[in-house]
Design an enzyme around this catalytic site. Sequence first.
Site, PDB file in Angstrom:
ATOM      1  N   GLY A  76     -19.671  24.556  58.748  1.00  0.00           N
ATOM      2  CA  GLY A  76     -19.258  25.205  57.647  1.00  0.00           C
ATOM      3  C   GLY A  76     -20.554  24.874  56.683  1.00  0.00           C
ATOM      4  O   GLY A  76     -21.715  24.966  56.980  1.00  0.00           O
ATOM      5  N   GLN A  77     -20.092  25.462  55.131  1.00  0.00           N
ATOM      6  CA  GLN A  77     -21.167  25.850  54.382  1.00  0.00           C
ATOM      7  C   GLN A  77     -21.884  24.422  54.236  1.00  0.00           C
ATOM      8  O   GLN A  77     -23.027  24.245  54.223  1.00  0.00           O
ATOM      9  CB  GLN A  77     -20.432  26.189  52.895  1.00  0.00           C
ATOM     10  CG  GLN A  77     -21.319  26.312  51.825  1.00  0.00           C
ATOM     11  CD  GLN A  77     -21.015  26.168  50.558  1.00  0.00           C
ATOM     12  OE1 GLN A  77     -19.864  25.991  50.223  1.00  0.00           O
ATOM     13  NE2 GLN A  77     -21.493  27.034  49.617  1.00  0.00           N
TER      14      GLN A  77
ATOM     15  N   GLY B 130     -17.063  19.506  61.566  1.00  0.00           N
ATOM     16  CA  GLY B 130     -17.080  20.287  60.546  1.00  0.00           C
ATOM     17  C   GLY B 130     -18.563  20.962  60.313  1.00  0.00           C
ATOM     18  O   GLY B 130     -18.787  21.225  59.128  1.00  0.00           O
TER      19      GLY B 130
ATOM     20  N   TYR C 133      -4.759  22.073  48.882  1.00  0.00           N
ATOM     21  CA  TYR C 133      -6.130  21.660  48.846  1.00  0.00           C
ATOM     22  C   TYR C 133      -6.529  20.163  48.042  1.00  0.00           C
ATOM     23  O   TYR C 133      -7.032  19.306  48.702  1.00  0.00           O
ATOM     24  CB  TYR C 133      -7.105  22.498  48.775  1.00  0.00           C
ATOM     25  CG  TYR C 133      -8.575  22.118  48.504  1.00  0.00           C
ATOM     26  CD1 TYR C 133      -9.261  21.977  47.531  1.00  0.00           C
ATOM     27  CD2 TYR C 133      -9.307  21.884  49.829  1.00  0.00           C
ATOM     28  CE1 TYR C 133     -10.423  21.517  47.506  1.00  0.00           C
ATOM     29  CE2 TYR C 133     -10.614  21.446  49.870  1.00  0.00           C
ATOM     30  CZ  TYR C 133     -11.125  21.328  48.689  1.00  0.00           C
ATOM     31  OH  TYR C 133     -12.661  20.968  48.385  1.00  0.00           O
TER      32      TYR C 133
HETATM   33  C1  VAH Z   1     -13.079  25.393  46.737  1.00  0.00           C
HETATM   34  N1  VAH Z   1     -15.759  25.300  47.102  1.00  0.00           N
HETATM   35  O1  VAH Z   1     -13.578  26.474  45.979  1.00  0.00           O
HETATM   36  C2  VAH Z   1     -14.465  24.923  47.163  1.00  0.00           C
HETATM   37  C3  VAH Z   1     -14.669  23.520  46.475  1.00  0.00           C
HETATM   38  C4  VAH Z   1     -14.652  22.543  44.098  1.00  0.00           C
HETATM   39  C5  VAH Z   1     -14.531  23.787  44.943  1.00  0.00           C
HETATM   40  O2  VAH Z   1     -13.521  22.572  46.728  1.00  0.00           O
HETATM   41  O3  VAH Z   1     -12.110  25.372  46.956  1.00  0.00           O
END
Ligand code: VAH
Length: 316
Positions: free
Chosen positions: A11-12, A8, A142
């Site tokens: 990514g950021q 990854g 997530y």
């Molecule tokens: C998101 N930037 O917004 C990510 C992160 C805590 C937020 O996991 O999903």
Amino acid sequence: MKNILVIGAAGQIGSELVPYLRKIYGDNHVVATYNRTPLLENVMEGGPSENMDATNGDVLLEVVKKYNIDAIYNLVAVLSARGEANPTLSWQINMDTTFNCLEVMKDIKGAVFTPSSIGAFGPGTPMDNTPQDTVMRPTTIYGISKVAGELLADYYYLKYGVDARGVRYPGIISNVTMPGGGTTDYAVEIYYEAIKNKKYTSNLSAGTFLDMMYMPDALDAAVQIMEADPAKLKHRNCFNISAMSFDPEKIAAAIKKHMPEFELDYNVDPIKQAIADSWPNYMDDSAAREEWGWNPKYDLDKMTADMLEKVAAKLK
Ligand code: VAH
């Protein structure tokens, strides 16, 4: 000397973690991998890289053997808001990569860093001063994949001796790459819009407090936790860490100290707002401070001064 694989790496976090790790461990000891999104030029040219799909365990094992890898930073994740648009794909990507990383490190008892998130918390969790050990019933795919990842990492540590560790990252603000698909992305976009247009329309409402952190502190945390003395760790997956908590009004006020003419208005995104409302306002990160010396350097004002300077230079 460690041989580190960063999956990854486009990514950021990955785009900045690879150069950071290469400075510490040596360019040739840090391998950057990417799938569909290409690496930044400096990452591609700064050391070894591989184009691979980390959801394929056989491919991952081949790369681990090719470079004699003994530590993996697993930064592959479909973030919160994007995950809600395609939960099946999000679960598959987030979980397959985490499972594969732990599996390939099992035989050599290697190290695996898999970040979790404030997104691992949900309704029913204490929202203020959220404890290290508490109720975790997230309501996004997530968040569910992050809780599952935490449990899987602890399982591989306890059953197979994999040196699995991680942190629960807050929203991360940075100026090298743009984040994508996150609920906290507004806190990056606002700086770019301030420089470009002196105004910003927030998709989260006033009063939506969330834990946040500047990228330099996030990078420090990723190395400090993995270099910590294991004998001092009472926790492993994963540590609450934060540096600040703010809402759109507070970050706008910090920007106005530099740009009095800056204006903020709102057009709330109901999906992102519902996700943000299910997350803590601010976490208790005392366990990280006590067990491995977590100590962030950037607060909102210091981050804002640096972000405005760096973004202005970038947009020139
Ligand atoms: C998101 N930037 O917004 C990510 C992160 C805590 C937020 O996991 O999903």
